[in-house]
Scaffold this active site. Structure first.
Site, PDB file in Angstrom:
ATOM      1  N   LYS A 165       0.750  14.330   1.468  1.00 28.59           N
ATOM      2  CA  LYS A 165      -0.645  14.555   1.082  1.00 28.59           C
ATOM      3  C   LYS A 165      -0.929  16.034   0.836  1.00 28.59           C
ATOM      4  O   LYS A 165      -1.960  16.391   0.287  1.00 28.59           O
ATOM      5  CB  LYS A 165      -1.587  13.979   2.135  1.00 28.59           C
ATOM      6  N   HIS A 179       0.802  -1.223   0.000  1.00 29.08           N
ATOM      7  CA  HIS A 179       0.000   0.000   0.000  1.00 29.08           C
ATOM      8  C   HIS A 179       0.833   1.270   0.000  1.00 29.08           C
ATOM      9  O   HIS A 179       0.287   2.346   0.273  1.00 29.08           O
ATOM     10  CB  HIS A 179      -0.910   0.030   1.234  1.00 29.08           C
ATOM     11  N   THR A 191      -8.742   6.281  -1.334  1.00 26.70           N
ATOM     12  CA  THR A 191     -10.140   5.842  -1.411  1.00 26.70           C
ATOM     13  C   THR A 191     -11.097   6.979  -1.102  1.00 26.70           C
ATOM     14  O   THR A 191     -12.255   6.934  -1.507  1.00 26.70           O
ATOM     15  CB  THR A 191     -10.417   4.662  -0.454  1.00 26.70           C
ATOM     16  N   LYS A 206     -14.917   7.852  -2.710  1.00 31.05           N
ATOM     17  CA  LYS A 206     -16.115   8.143  -1.916  1.00 31.05           C
ATOM     18  C   LYS A 206     -16.700   9.501  -2.303  1.00 31.05           C
ATOM     19  O   LYS A 206     -17.922   9.655  -2.456  1.00 31.05           O
ATOM     20  CB  LYS A 206     -15.763   8.132  -0.425  1.00 31.05           C
ATOM     21  N   LYS A 258      -8.184  13.490   5.050  1.00 29.84           N
ATOM     22  CA  LYS A 258      -7.235  12.380   4.999  1.00 29.84           C
ATOM     23  C   LYS A 258      -6.178  12.587   6.084  1.00 29.84           C
ATOM     24  O   LYS A 258      -6.082  13.664   6.664  1.00 29.84           O
ATOM     25  CB  LYS A 258      -6.570  12.260   3.625  1.00 29.84           C
ATOM     26  N   ARG A 259      -5.431  11.561   6.335  1.00 33.14           N
ATOM     27  CA  ARG A 259      -4.369  11.637   7.332  1.00 33.14           C
ATOM     28  C   ARG A 259      -3.456  12.829   7.036  1.00 33.14           C
ATOM     29  O   ARG A 259      -3.164  13.121   5.883  1.00 33.14           O
ATOM     30  CB  ARG A 259      -3.580  10.312   7.286  1.00 33.14           C
TER      31      ARG A 259
END
Length: 800
Positions: free
Chosen positions: A540, A348, A642, A646, A534-535
């Site tokens: 990110k 991942h 993901t 969504k 998100k984290r």
């Protein structure tokens, strides 16, 4: 299942009386939830029993999905939906004067995961049950979740997430299925009269692994699978041996909290103990269950599939070897072939820091027998591969190297399948992260793009949208996600597009009410809701989003009378407790929000809301309200994502780099319906190869960017003297590791295009519709079907 409203009301009132010996009016919302949970379990009990019996009698091949995280979210509504009872229960409770949503909100969010990894595992377990696959989850029953996030003066503070304080209505403790797990001690191989070797143990540090099972209900198919989570307890020897409080605490720590701080050797050792604990208990349980129906191990690969979800459960490989050799007397060669046939591995991550390694001395001390087996895997791998591939490549890929046990390499060598989770990610594994191992085992590598359970993220999270889809295209999309593409027939239907706008506004109103209640911020529901959930991690790039907010703020301050499209920027993210830089970004966002939200000159044209303690239930509130889905990781760094799927399924448009599954989303929905920007993965790797990235050049050549960055250190944003300087230096002095400045201009151009496009709501809703219609290809049902066909080789219900 069939249930009348009258029967439900009778059953519910009887449950209240049995549990609490009182009347309904004397119970709390939580008490009502517990009663409803017990009742749902009772309704499902026969399905769970029959499912297990059917798997045994038909001797079906079982899939065991090992993950250190499972993030199922609240289960009451999901279970009732899948049982076909949601509408009946709602109506029955209403007649009893109760509100179902209030009762549902009393359920704690299970604190069993952190983010995408755990939610993916939960989506896949939902899909296995819904496709009729004999699937089992295997993980840890954490006493406390990751942490409860609160903000104090804008800083993240971590409080205990005591999600099990009142127990868990969905679980069953099965002490008769417990397993003993050994740590430490001395282990040696003692020759036996028949010439074999027997593993002998002394002075081991034993713990008891006790399973707690939760039923995972399939969608309208009477199938209920099992999620088995392991909790640590004192071993049986505790009855005769004195255990000090310190020893008891050390045992309790194994399943106390998800992801203990591993910034020191003590934390690393605890993390390793956690990983072996649930890997060992799970494999022991699997082999014990297998042995109830089979003599010998020769059928193991045909009846068992063990899936390793990222590197954390990799110890299932040497643990299965240990059991096969030490307890079932298989030769090494037989055990190794059986192990490889059973194991499969999903990677991942691209980040080297996430490819777990353990110091050999620590590993050997904690897991002496497992280390012996890993060392033998290493020896045999080197012996077999060095003549073919050369010593240098083998040294780079062997399980042991540089004083470390390298878990990702062990996972590849000990599995028959290795997959990435988006086409770009899989290619990067082959070309970069696991390039050498791809040369050795090219046939093992394959791609399985991630997917999401639309039951959770559309049918439950966005019921108004789900009901509209039912009215337009029927209900077949709920089980056959490809049917969503038939929505494209309504792209030019003004009534349908207006209904989409109405639903989005309704969802924004619900989120705005929550933000007002929790943060006391008033949000305009006709504004663009720009969402990044998100984290919190530098790759990110929440920071890039922050720079855009500063740009928008400065533009309003410069031209207070100018017409602007109103915007609401929404964040949800936790930073790891020891990740100082990420926590500084949280402080920056909160300080910026405080500045903007209280500036009368800005008014309601621009708002920033950082919603604390993001999790599944908050996601179910935020995602349906989103207009823009921020998927802005540095190209090549996000394996898949993901949240992008969504948000897409709920009609949000992606503002996205060409990274992970963003590429596939853009291709599926059409480039004209998304907002792509930034460096490609090839361009990022070009900078790496040439070594010619100079962040300061972007700073010096772009006056707007320079002004935005200078606000971090010139006092424009109060309260960030330390954090602002740290972030400023990370970009300029330390050369912007994740290319934020390189992507700034193209990102802000797309943000300005979004502002203009949003004003044409007909065209905007056509873009949203294109996203919803294309989202079916990212269904977890389809993803799990591909795993089943290509990797696990198990039958499943047809899905398209």
């Amino acid at each position: 299942m069939k249930l009348t409203k009258a029967q439900f009301k009778k059953d519910f009132l009887a449950e209240i009386k049995t549990l609490y010996a009182t009347t309904l009016s004397d119970t709390s919302a939580y008490g009502q939830f517990v009663a409803l949970g017990h009742l749902a379990r009772r309704y499902d009990g026969s399905h769970w029993t029959k499912t297990s019996k059917k798997y045994r009698e038909q001797d079906q091949k079982q899939v065991y999905y090992f993950s250190i995280e499972f993030l199922p979210g609240r289960l009451l509504k999901s279970n009732l939906l899948n049982l076909g009872l949601l509408d009946t229960v709602r109506a029955g409770l209403k007649e009893l004067g109760l509100d179902f949503e209030t009762i549902s909100a009393a359920e704690p969010d299970p604190g069993l995961g952190n983010g995408g990894l755990g939610r993916l595992a939960a989506c896949y377990m939902d899909s296995m049950a819904s496709l009729g696959i004999a699937g089992n989850g295997n993980g840890i029953r954490y006493r406390y979740g990751l942490f409860k996030q609160v903000f104090m003066d804008g800083y993240q503070v971590e409080l205990p997430d005591d999600w099990l304080r009142n127990g868990n209505v969905w679980e069953i403790r099965r002490e008769n299925k417990s397993c003993l797990v050994r740590f430490g001690g001395n282990v040696w191989m003692q020759p036996q009269p028949d010439g074999t070797l027997k593993a002998m143990y002394e002075n081991t540090d034993d713990v008891l692994a006790v399973p707690y099972d939760t039923g995972l209900v399939g969608y309208h198919n009477d199938v209920t699978n099992t999620l088995r989570l392991w909790s640590v307890e004192l071993p049986p020897s505790a009855d005769t041996t004195y255990y000090s409080q310190a020893q008891r605490d050390r045992i309790d720590d194994i399943t106390k909290v998800l992801y203990p701080d591993d910034s020191n050797s003590e934390g690393q050792a605890l993390r390793l103990r956690q990983e072996y604990f649930f890997s060992s208990a799970g494999v022991q349980s699997i082999i014990r269950h297998y042995g109830l129906r089979h003599q010998g191990m020769k059928e193991l690969g045909k009846k068992i599939a063990i899936h390793i979800n990222d590197t954390h459960p990799t110890l299932v490989i040497p643990e299965l070897m240990r059991i096969l050799m030490d307890e079932h007397h298989c030769t090494w060669d037989v055990a190794w072939e059986l192990t490889k046939s059973v194991m499969s591995y999903t990677n991942h991550t691209i980040l080297q820091e996430a490819l777990e390694t353990w110091p050999i001395d620590m590993f050997k001390g904690l897991l002496p027998r497992i280390y012996q087996i890993v060392a033998e895997i290493d020896r045999r791998y080197r012996l077999a591969k060095t003549p073919v591939y050369g010593e240098a490549l083998v040294n780079r890929t062997a399980p042991l190297g540089d004083g470390q046990v390298r878990m990702a390499y062990l996972a590849v060598i000990g599995s028959h399948s290795v997959n990435g989770v988006a086409p770009l990610h899989t290619e990067l594994l082959k070309d970069d992260v696991l390039r050498d191992l791809y040369q050795v085992y090219p046939e093992r590598f394959n791609n399985k793009t991630n997917g999401i359970a639309t039951r959770r993220w559309v049918q439950l999270a966005n019921e108004p949208l789900a009901n509209l889809l039912d009215a337009k295209i029927g209900q077949s999309w709920r089980q056959q996600p490809s049917q969503l593409k038939t929505l494209l027939a309504y792209q030019d239907d003004p009534k349908f597009l207006a209904q989409l706008t109405q639903i989005k506004t309704q969802n924004k109103q619900a989120l705005a009410a929550y933000v007002k209640k929790t943060l006391d911020i008033d949000l305009r529901t006709d504004a663009i809701f720009d969402v990044q959930i998100k984290r919190l991690h530098a790759y990110k790039r929440q920071l890039l989003h922050v720079l855009e907010i500063i740009r928008e703020y400065l533009a309003i301050k410069d031209h207070p009378q100018a017409q602007v499209t109103p915007r609401v920027h929404i964040f949800g993210a936790k930073a790891a407790p020891s990740y100082h830089y990420a926590k500084s970004i949280i402080k920056l966002i909160n300080a910026l929000a405080d500045l903007i939200n209280h500036d009368p000159e800005v008014g309601d044209q621009l708002k920033v809301a950082f919603i604390p303690n993001y999790g599944v239930s908050l996601g179910e509130l935020i995602i349906p309200a989103a207009d823009i889905s921020e998927q802005i990781s540095t190209a090549s760094k996000e394996a898949s994502g993901t949240s992008n799927m969504k948000l897409m399924a709920n009609g949000a448009l992606s503002l996205a780099t060409l990274d992970g599954a963003n590429i596939d989303i853009i291709q599926a929905a059409g480039n004209e319906n998304e907002y792509a920007f930034g460096l490609t993965a090839k361009a990022v790797y070009g900078y790496y190869e040439r070594g010619d990235y100079h962040a300061v050049d972007f700073y010096n050549s772009n006056p707007e960017l320079k002004r935005v960055l200078d606000t971090l250190i010139d006092g424009t944003i109060p309260g960030i003297t330390t954090e602002g300087r740290e972030i400023y230096d990370s970009l300029l002095r330390y050369n912007d590791e994740f290319f934020v400045l390189a992507d700034y201009e193209s990102y802000t151009q797309q943000q300005q295009a979004i502002g203009a496009d949003f004003n044409d709501q007909t065209t905007w809703q056509q873009k949203a519709l294109a996203n919803i219609a294309a989202s079916g290809v990212f269904s977890a049902d389809l993803a799990v079907a591909r795993y089943s066909d290509d990797i696990w080789q198990v039958p499943h219900a047809q899905v398209n």
